[in-house]
Design a protein around this motif. Structure first.
Motif, PDB file in Angstrom:
ATOM      1  N   ILE A 158      24.768   9.348  47.270  1.00  0.00           N
ATOM      2  CA  ILE A 158      25.868   8.381  47.144  1.00  0.00           C
ATOM      3  C   ILE A 158      27.054   9.020  46.420  1.00  0.00           C
ATOM      4  O   ILE A 158      28.202   8.905  46.852  1.00  0.00           O
ATOM      5  N   GLY A 159      26.751   9.748  45.354  1.00  0.00           N
ATOM      6  CA  GLY A 159      27.820  10.417  44.600  1.00  0.00           C
ATOM      7  C   GLY A 159      28.645  11.332  45.498  1.00  0.00           C
ATOM      8  O   GLY A 159      29.878  11.378  45.408  1.00  0.00           O
ATOM      9  N   LEU A 160      27.973  12.060  46.394  1.00  0.00           N
ATOM     10  CA  LEU A 160      28.706  12.970  47.286  1.00  0.00           C
ATOM     11  C   LEU A 160      29.598  12.211  48.265  1.00  0.00           C
ATOM     12  O   LEU A 160      30.699  12.659  48.591  1.00  0.00           O
ATOM     13  N   ARG A 180      20.402  18.760  39.822  1.00  0.00           N
ATOM     14  CA  ARG A 180      20.746  20.092  40.359  1.00  0.00           C
ATOM     15  C   ARG A 180      22.250  20.232  40.565  1.00  0.00           C
ATOM     16  O   ARG A 180      22.938  19.248  40.861  1.00  0.00           O
ATOM     17  N   ARG A 181      22.714  21.447  40.365  1.00  0.00           N
ATOM     18  CA  ARG A 181      24.102  21.773  40.645  1.00  0.00           C
ATOM     19  C   ARG A 181      24.244  21.975  42.141  1.00  0.00           C
ATOM     20  O   ARG A 181      23.265  22.333  42.809  1.00  0.00           O
ATOM     21  N   LYS A 182      25.454  21.748  42.683  1.00  0.00           N
ATOM     22  CA  LYS A 182      25.610  21.786  44.140  1.00  0.00           C
ATOM     23  C   LYS A 182      26.723  22.753  44.538  1.00  0.00           C
ATOM     24  O   LYS A 182      27.830  22.325  44.868  1.00  0.00           O
ATOM     25  N   PRO A 183      26.440  24.051  44.518  1.00  0.00           N
ATOM     26  CA  PRO A 183      27.501  25.041  44.771  1.00  0.00           C
ATOM     27  C   PRO A 183      28.168  24.872  46.129  1.00  0.00           C
ATOM     28  O   PRO A 183      29.394  25.001  46.236  1.00  0.00           O
ATOM     29  N   GLU A 184      27.379  24.545  47.151  1.00  0.00           N
ATOM     30  CA  GLU A 184      27.995  24.409  48.487  1.00  0.00           C
ATOM     31  C   GLU A 184      28.968  23.254  48.539  1.00  0.00           C
ATOM     32  O   GLU A 184      30.087  23.367  49.034  1.00  0.00           O
ATOM     33  N   GLU A 188      32.900  22.912  49.416  1.00  0.00           N
ATOM     34  CA  GLU A 188      33.315  22.086  50.560  1.00  0.00           C
ATOM     35  C   GLU A 188      34.200  20.913  50.131  1.00  0.00           C
ATOM     36  O   GLU A 188      35.190  20.590  50.786  1.00  0.00           O
ATOM     37  N   LEU A 189      33.854  20.285  49.015  1.00  0.00           N
ATOM     38  CA  LEU A 189      34.594  19.074  48.618  1.00  0.00           C
ATOM     39  C   LEU A 189      35.527  19.318  47.434  1.00  0.00           C
ATOM     40  O   LEU A 189      36.181  18.392  46.954  1.00  0.00           O
ATOM     41  N   GLY A 190      35.553  20.546  46.950  1.00  0.00           N
ATOM     42  CA  GLY A 190      36.414  20.870  45.813  1.00  0.00           C
ATOM     43  C   GLY A 190      35.967  20.185  44.529  1.00  0.00           C
ATOM     44  O   GLY A 190      36.783  19.715  43.738  1.00  0.00           O
ATOM     45  N   LEU A 191      34.658  20.120  44.322  1.00  0.00           N
ATOM     46  CA  LEU A 191      34.132  19.453  43.121  1.00  0.00           C
ATOM     47  C   LEU A 191      34.062  20.430  41.946  1.00  0.00           C
ATOM     48  O   LEU A 191      33.816  21.604  42.142  1.00  0.00           O
ATOM     49  N   GLU A 192      34.210  19.899  40.754  1.00  0.00           N
ATOM     50  CA  GLU A 192      34.022  20.739  39.569  1.00  0.00           C
ATOM     51  C   GLU A 192      32.825  20.233  38.779  1.00  0.00           C
ATOM     52  O   GLU A 192      32.784  19.045  38.414  1.00  0.00           O
ATOM     53  N   PHE A 193      31.857  21.108  38.535  1.00  0.00           N
ATOM     54  CA  PHE A 193      30.649  20.708  37.784  1.00  0.00           C
ATOM     55  C   PHE A 193      30.962  20.735  36.288  1.00  0.00           C
ATOM     56  O   PHE A 193      31.532  21.696  35.777  1.00  0.00           O
ATOM     57  N   ILE A 194      30.604  19.658  35.599  1.00  0.00           N
ATOM     58  CA  ILE A 194      30.826  19.591  34.146  1.00  0.00           C
ATOM     59  C   ILE A 194      29.446  19.495  33.484  1.00  0.00           C
ATOM     60  O   ILE A 194      28.757  18.483  33.614  1.00  0.00           O
ATOM     61  N   PRO A 195      29.040  20.547  32.789  1.00  0.00           N
ATOM     62  CA  PRO A 195      27.666  20.565  32.252  1.00  0.00           C
ATOM     63  C   PRO A 195      27.393  19.483  31.225  1.00  0.00           C
ATOM     64  O   PRO A 195      26.280  18.998  31.115  1.00  0.00           O
TER      65      PRO A 195
END
Ligand code: DGY
Length: 328
Positions: A158-160, A180-184, A188-195
Motif C-alpha cells: 500500500i505504501g508503494l 526491508r529497504r527497497k533499492p529498486e 523507480e519512484l524516486g523514494l528516499e529511505f530514512i533509517p
C-alpha cells in the motif's frame, strides 16, 4: 456425502455467498452488526469453516469451542483479530485477502491526505452551517500538497502505491520501513529511505502510516512522535487504530503541535461518541472504509470464499497466512 458446515459472519457480495452455498451447508449471519461473542461461540461448535471479519475475535477460546474447525477465512488483508499461532496449534488454516485492496486503500489514504490538508470536511460543515458569508482571503487556508514532502511509515504494497500517486503532485517522498529497504523502488519512484522514524517525521509535511498491527507497532505514533512533527504537519492513518496513541493525537491537535489529522481507523471501533477527538475541527474521522469500493469489496469476498472452500477440501487456500499447517 454431507457437505461441510460453515458460518459466514456477515452479508457480503452475492457472488461469494453463491460460491460458498454451492460447496457447503452455509449459515449466514444476516445482521448489520457482528454476531455477539456468546452467539459466535455457540455458532462455531459444530462448524468446519468460519468466514470471519476483522470485527470477529478468533482466539484460543473460540478455537477450543470449535473442535471440527479446519479453516478460518478472514475477509481482510489484516488478521490481527486472529490468534494465528493458536490456529496453527489447533491445525486450523487461516486465509486472508491481500493484493486486491492495495490500490483502493491507497486511493483512500490519498483522499484523506488531500481532504485533511485542504480542509474539505471542515469547509463542507462551514457551508452547511451558514458560516460562509463571503469569499475571504483568510478563510479555511490549508497546506499545499504539490511539491510538499510526503513521509510514508511502512512501505509495503500500500505504501508503494501511495508513493506512485505522489509523483503526480511532484512531491518529495521519504519512507521508513523496518522490514526491508527497497533499492529498486527507490530508483523507480524516486523514494528516499530514512533509517530513523523521527528523522522522517521531522522532515515530512504529510505523514501517512501503513504498518500492520503487532506488539512492536502498538502506539508507534505517540507523544514523542507528534512532538517530532512540524506544526504544519498533516497526519493520516489508514492502517490499524492502535498504531496511534489517540490521547497523544488529541493533545497534538488541540495544542496546535500538528496542523490536522485524517483517520480511517481508531483504537476502538466504532469510535465512542464521547471521544474528545470528535470535538475537534482539525480531524477527519472515517469509519474504516479505505477498501470500500464496490469492485474491491466484491473481490475480497470472492477471495475469502475461495480460501474457505480450498481449506475445507484440505487444500492450501490460495492466500494462507499459516501454510505450515498443511505442509507438516
Ligand atoms: C483490511 O483488509 O485489513 C482492511 O482493514 C479492511 O479492508
Amino acid at each position: 456425502m454431507a457437505k461441510p458446515k460453515v458460518f459466514v459472519a456477515r452479508k457480503m457480495a452475492q457472488e461469494a455467498l453463491d460460491m460458498i452455498a454451492d460447496a457447503t451447508e452455509m449459515e449466514l449471519w444476516e445482521d448489520e452488526l457482528p454476531p455477539p461473542r456468546d452467539v459466535l461461540l455457540k455458532k462455531v461448535q459444530d462448524i468446519d469453516g468460519l468466514l470471519s471479519l476483522l470485527t470477529d475475535k478468533v482466539d484460543a477460546e473460540l478455537m477450543d469451542a470449535a473442535p471440527k474447525l479446519k479453516v478460518v477465512s478472514n475477509m481482510a488483508v489484516g488478521f490481527d483479530n486472529i490468534d494465528v499461532p493458536e490456529a496453527t496449534k489447533h491445525g486450523i488454516v487461516v486465509g486472508n485477502t491481500p493484493g486486491v485492496l492495495t490500490e483502493t486503500t491507497a486511493d483512500f489514504a490519498w483522499a484523506l491526505i488531500m481532504a485533511t490538508g485542504r480542509r474539505v470536511a471542515e469547509g463542507d460543515r462551514w457551508t452547511r452551517s451558514g458560516k460562509w458569508k463571503t469569499w475571504g482571503p483568510m478563510i479555511l487556508q490549508g497546506h499545499d500538497i504539490h511539491h510538499a514532502t510526503l513521509g510514508i511509515v511502512g512501505c509495503g504494497r500500500i505504501g508503494l502505491e501511495i508513493a506512485k500517486r505522489a509523483r503526480g503532485f511532484d512531491m518529495k517522498v521519504l519512507y521508513h520501513d523496518t522490514i526491508r529497504r527497497k533499492p529498486e523502488e527507490e530508483k523507480e519512484l524516486g523514494l528516499e529511505f530514512i533509517p530513523k522514524l523521527h528523522d522522517l517525521l521531522s522532515k515530512a509535511d504529510f505523514v501517512t502510516v501503513h504498518v500492520p498491527l503487532m506488539a512492536e507497532t502498538r502506539h508507534l505514533i505517540s507523544t514523542a512522535e507528534f512532538a517530532a512533527m512540524k506544526p504544519t504537519a498533516v497526519f493520516v492513518n489508514s492502517s490499524r487504530g492502535p498504531v496511534v496513541d489517540q490521547k497523544a493525537l488529541y493533545q497534538a491537535l488541540k495544542s496546535g503541535q500538528i496542523f490536522a489529522a485524517g483517520l480511517d481507523v481508531t483504537e476502538v471501533e466504532p469510535i465512542p461518541m464521547d471521544d474528545p477527538l470528535l470535538t475537534l475541527d482539525n480531524i477527519i474521522l472515517a469509519p474504516h472504509i479505505a477498501s470500500a469500493s464496490v469492485a474491491t469489496r466484491t473481490k475480497m469476498a470472492t477471495m475469502a470464499a475461495a480460501n474457505l472452500i480450498a481449506g475445507l477440501k484440505g487444500e492450501m487456500p490460495p492466500n494462507c497466512v499459516n501454510p505450515e499447517v498443511l505442509q507438516k
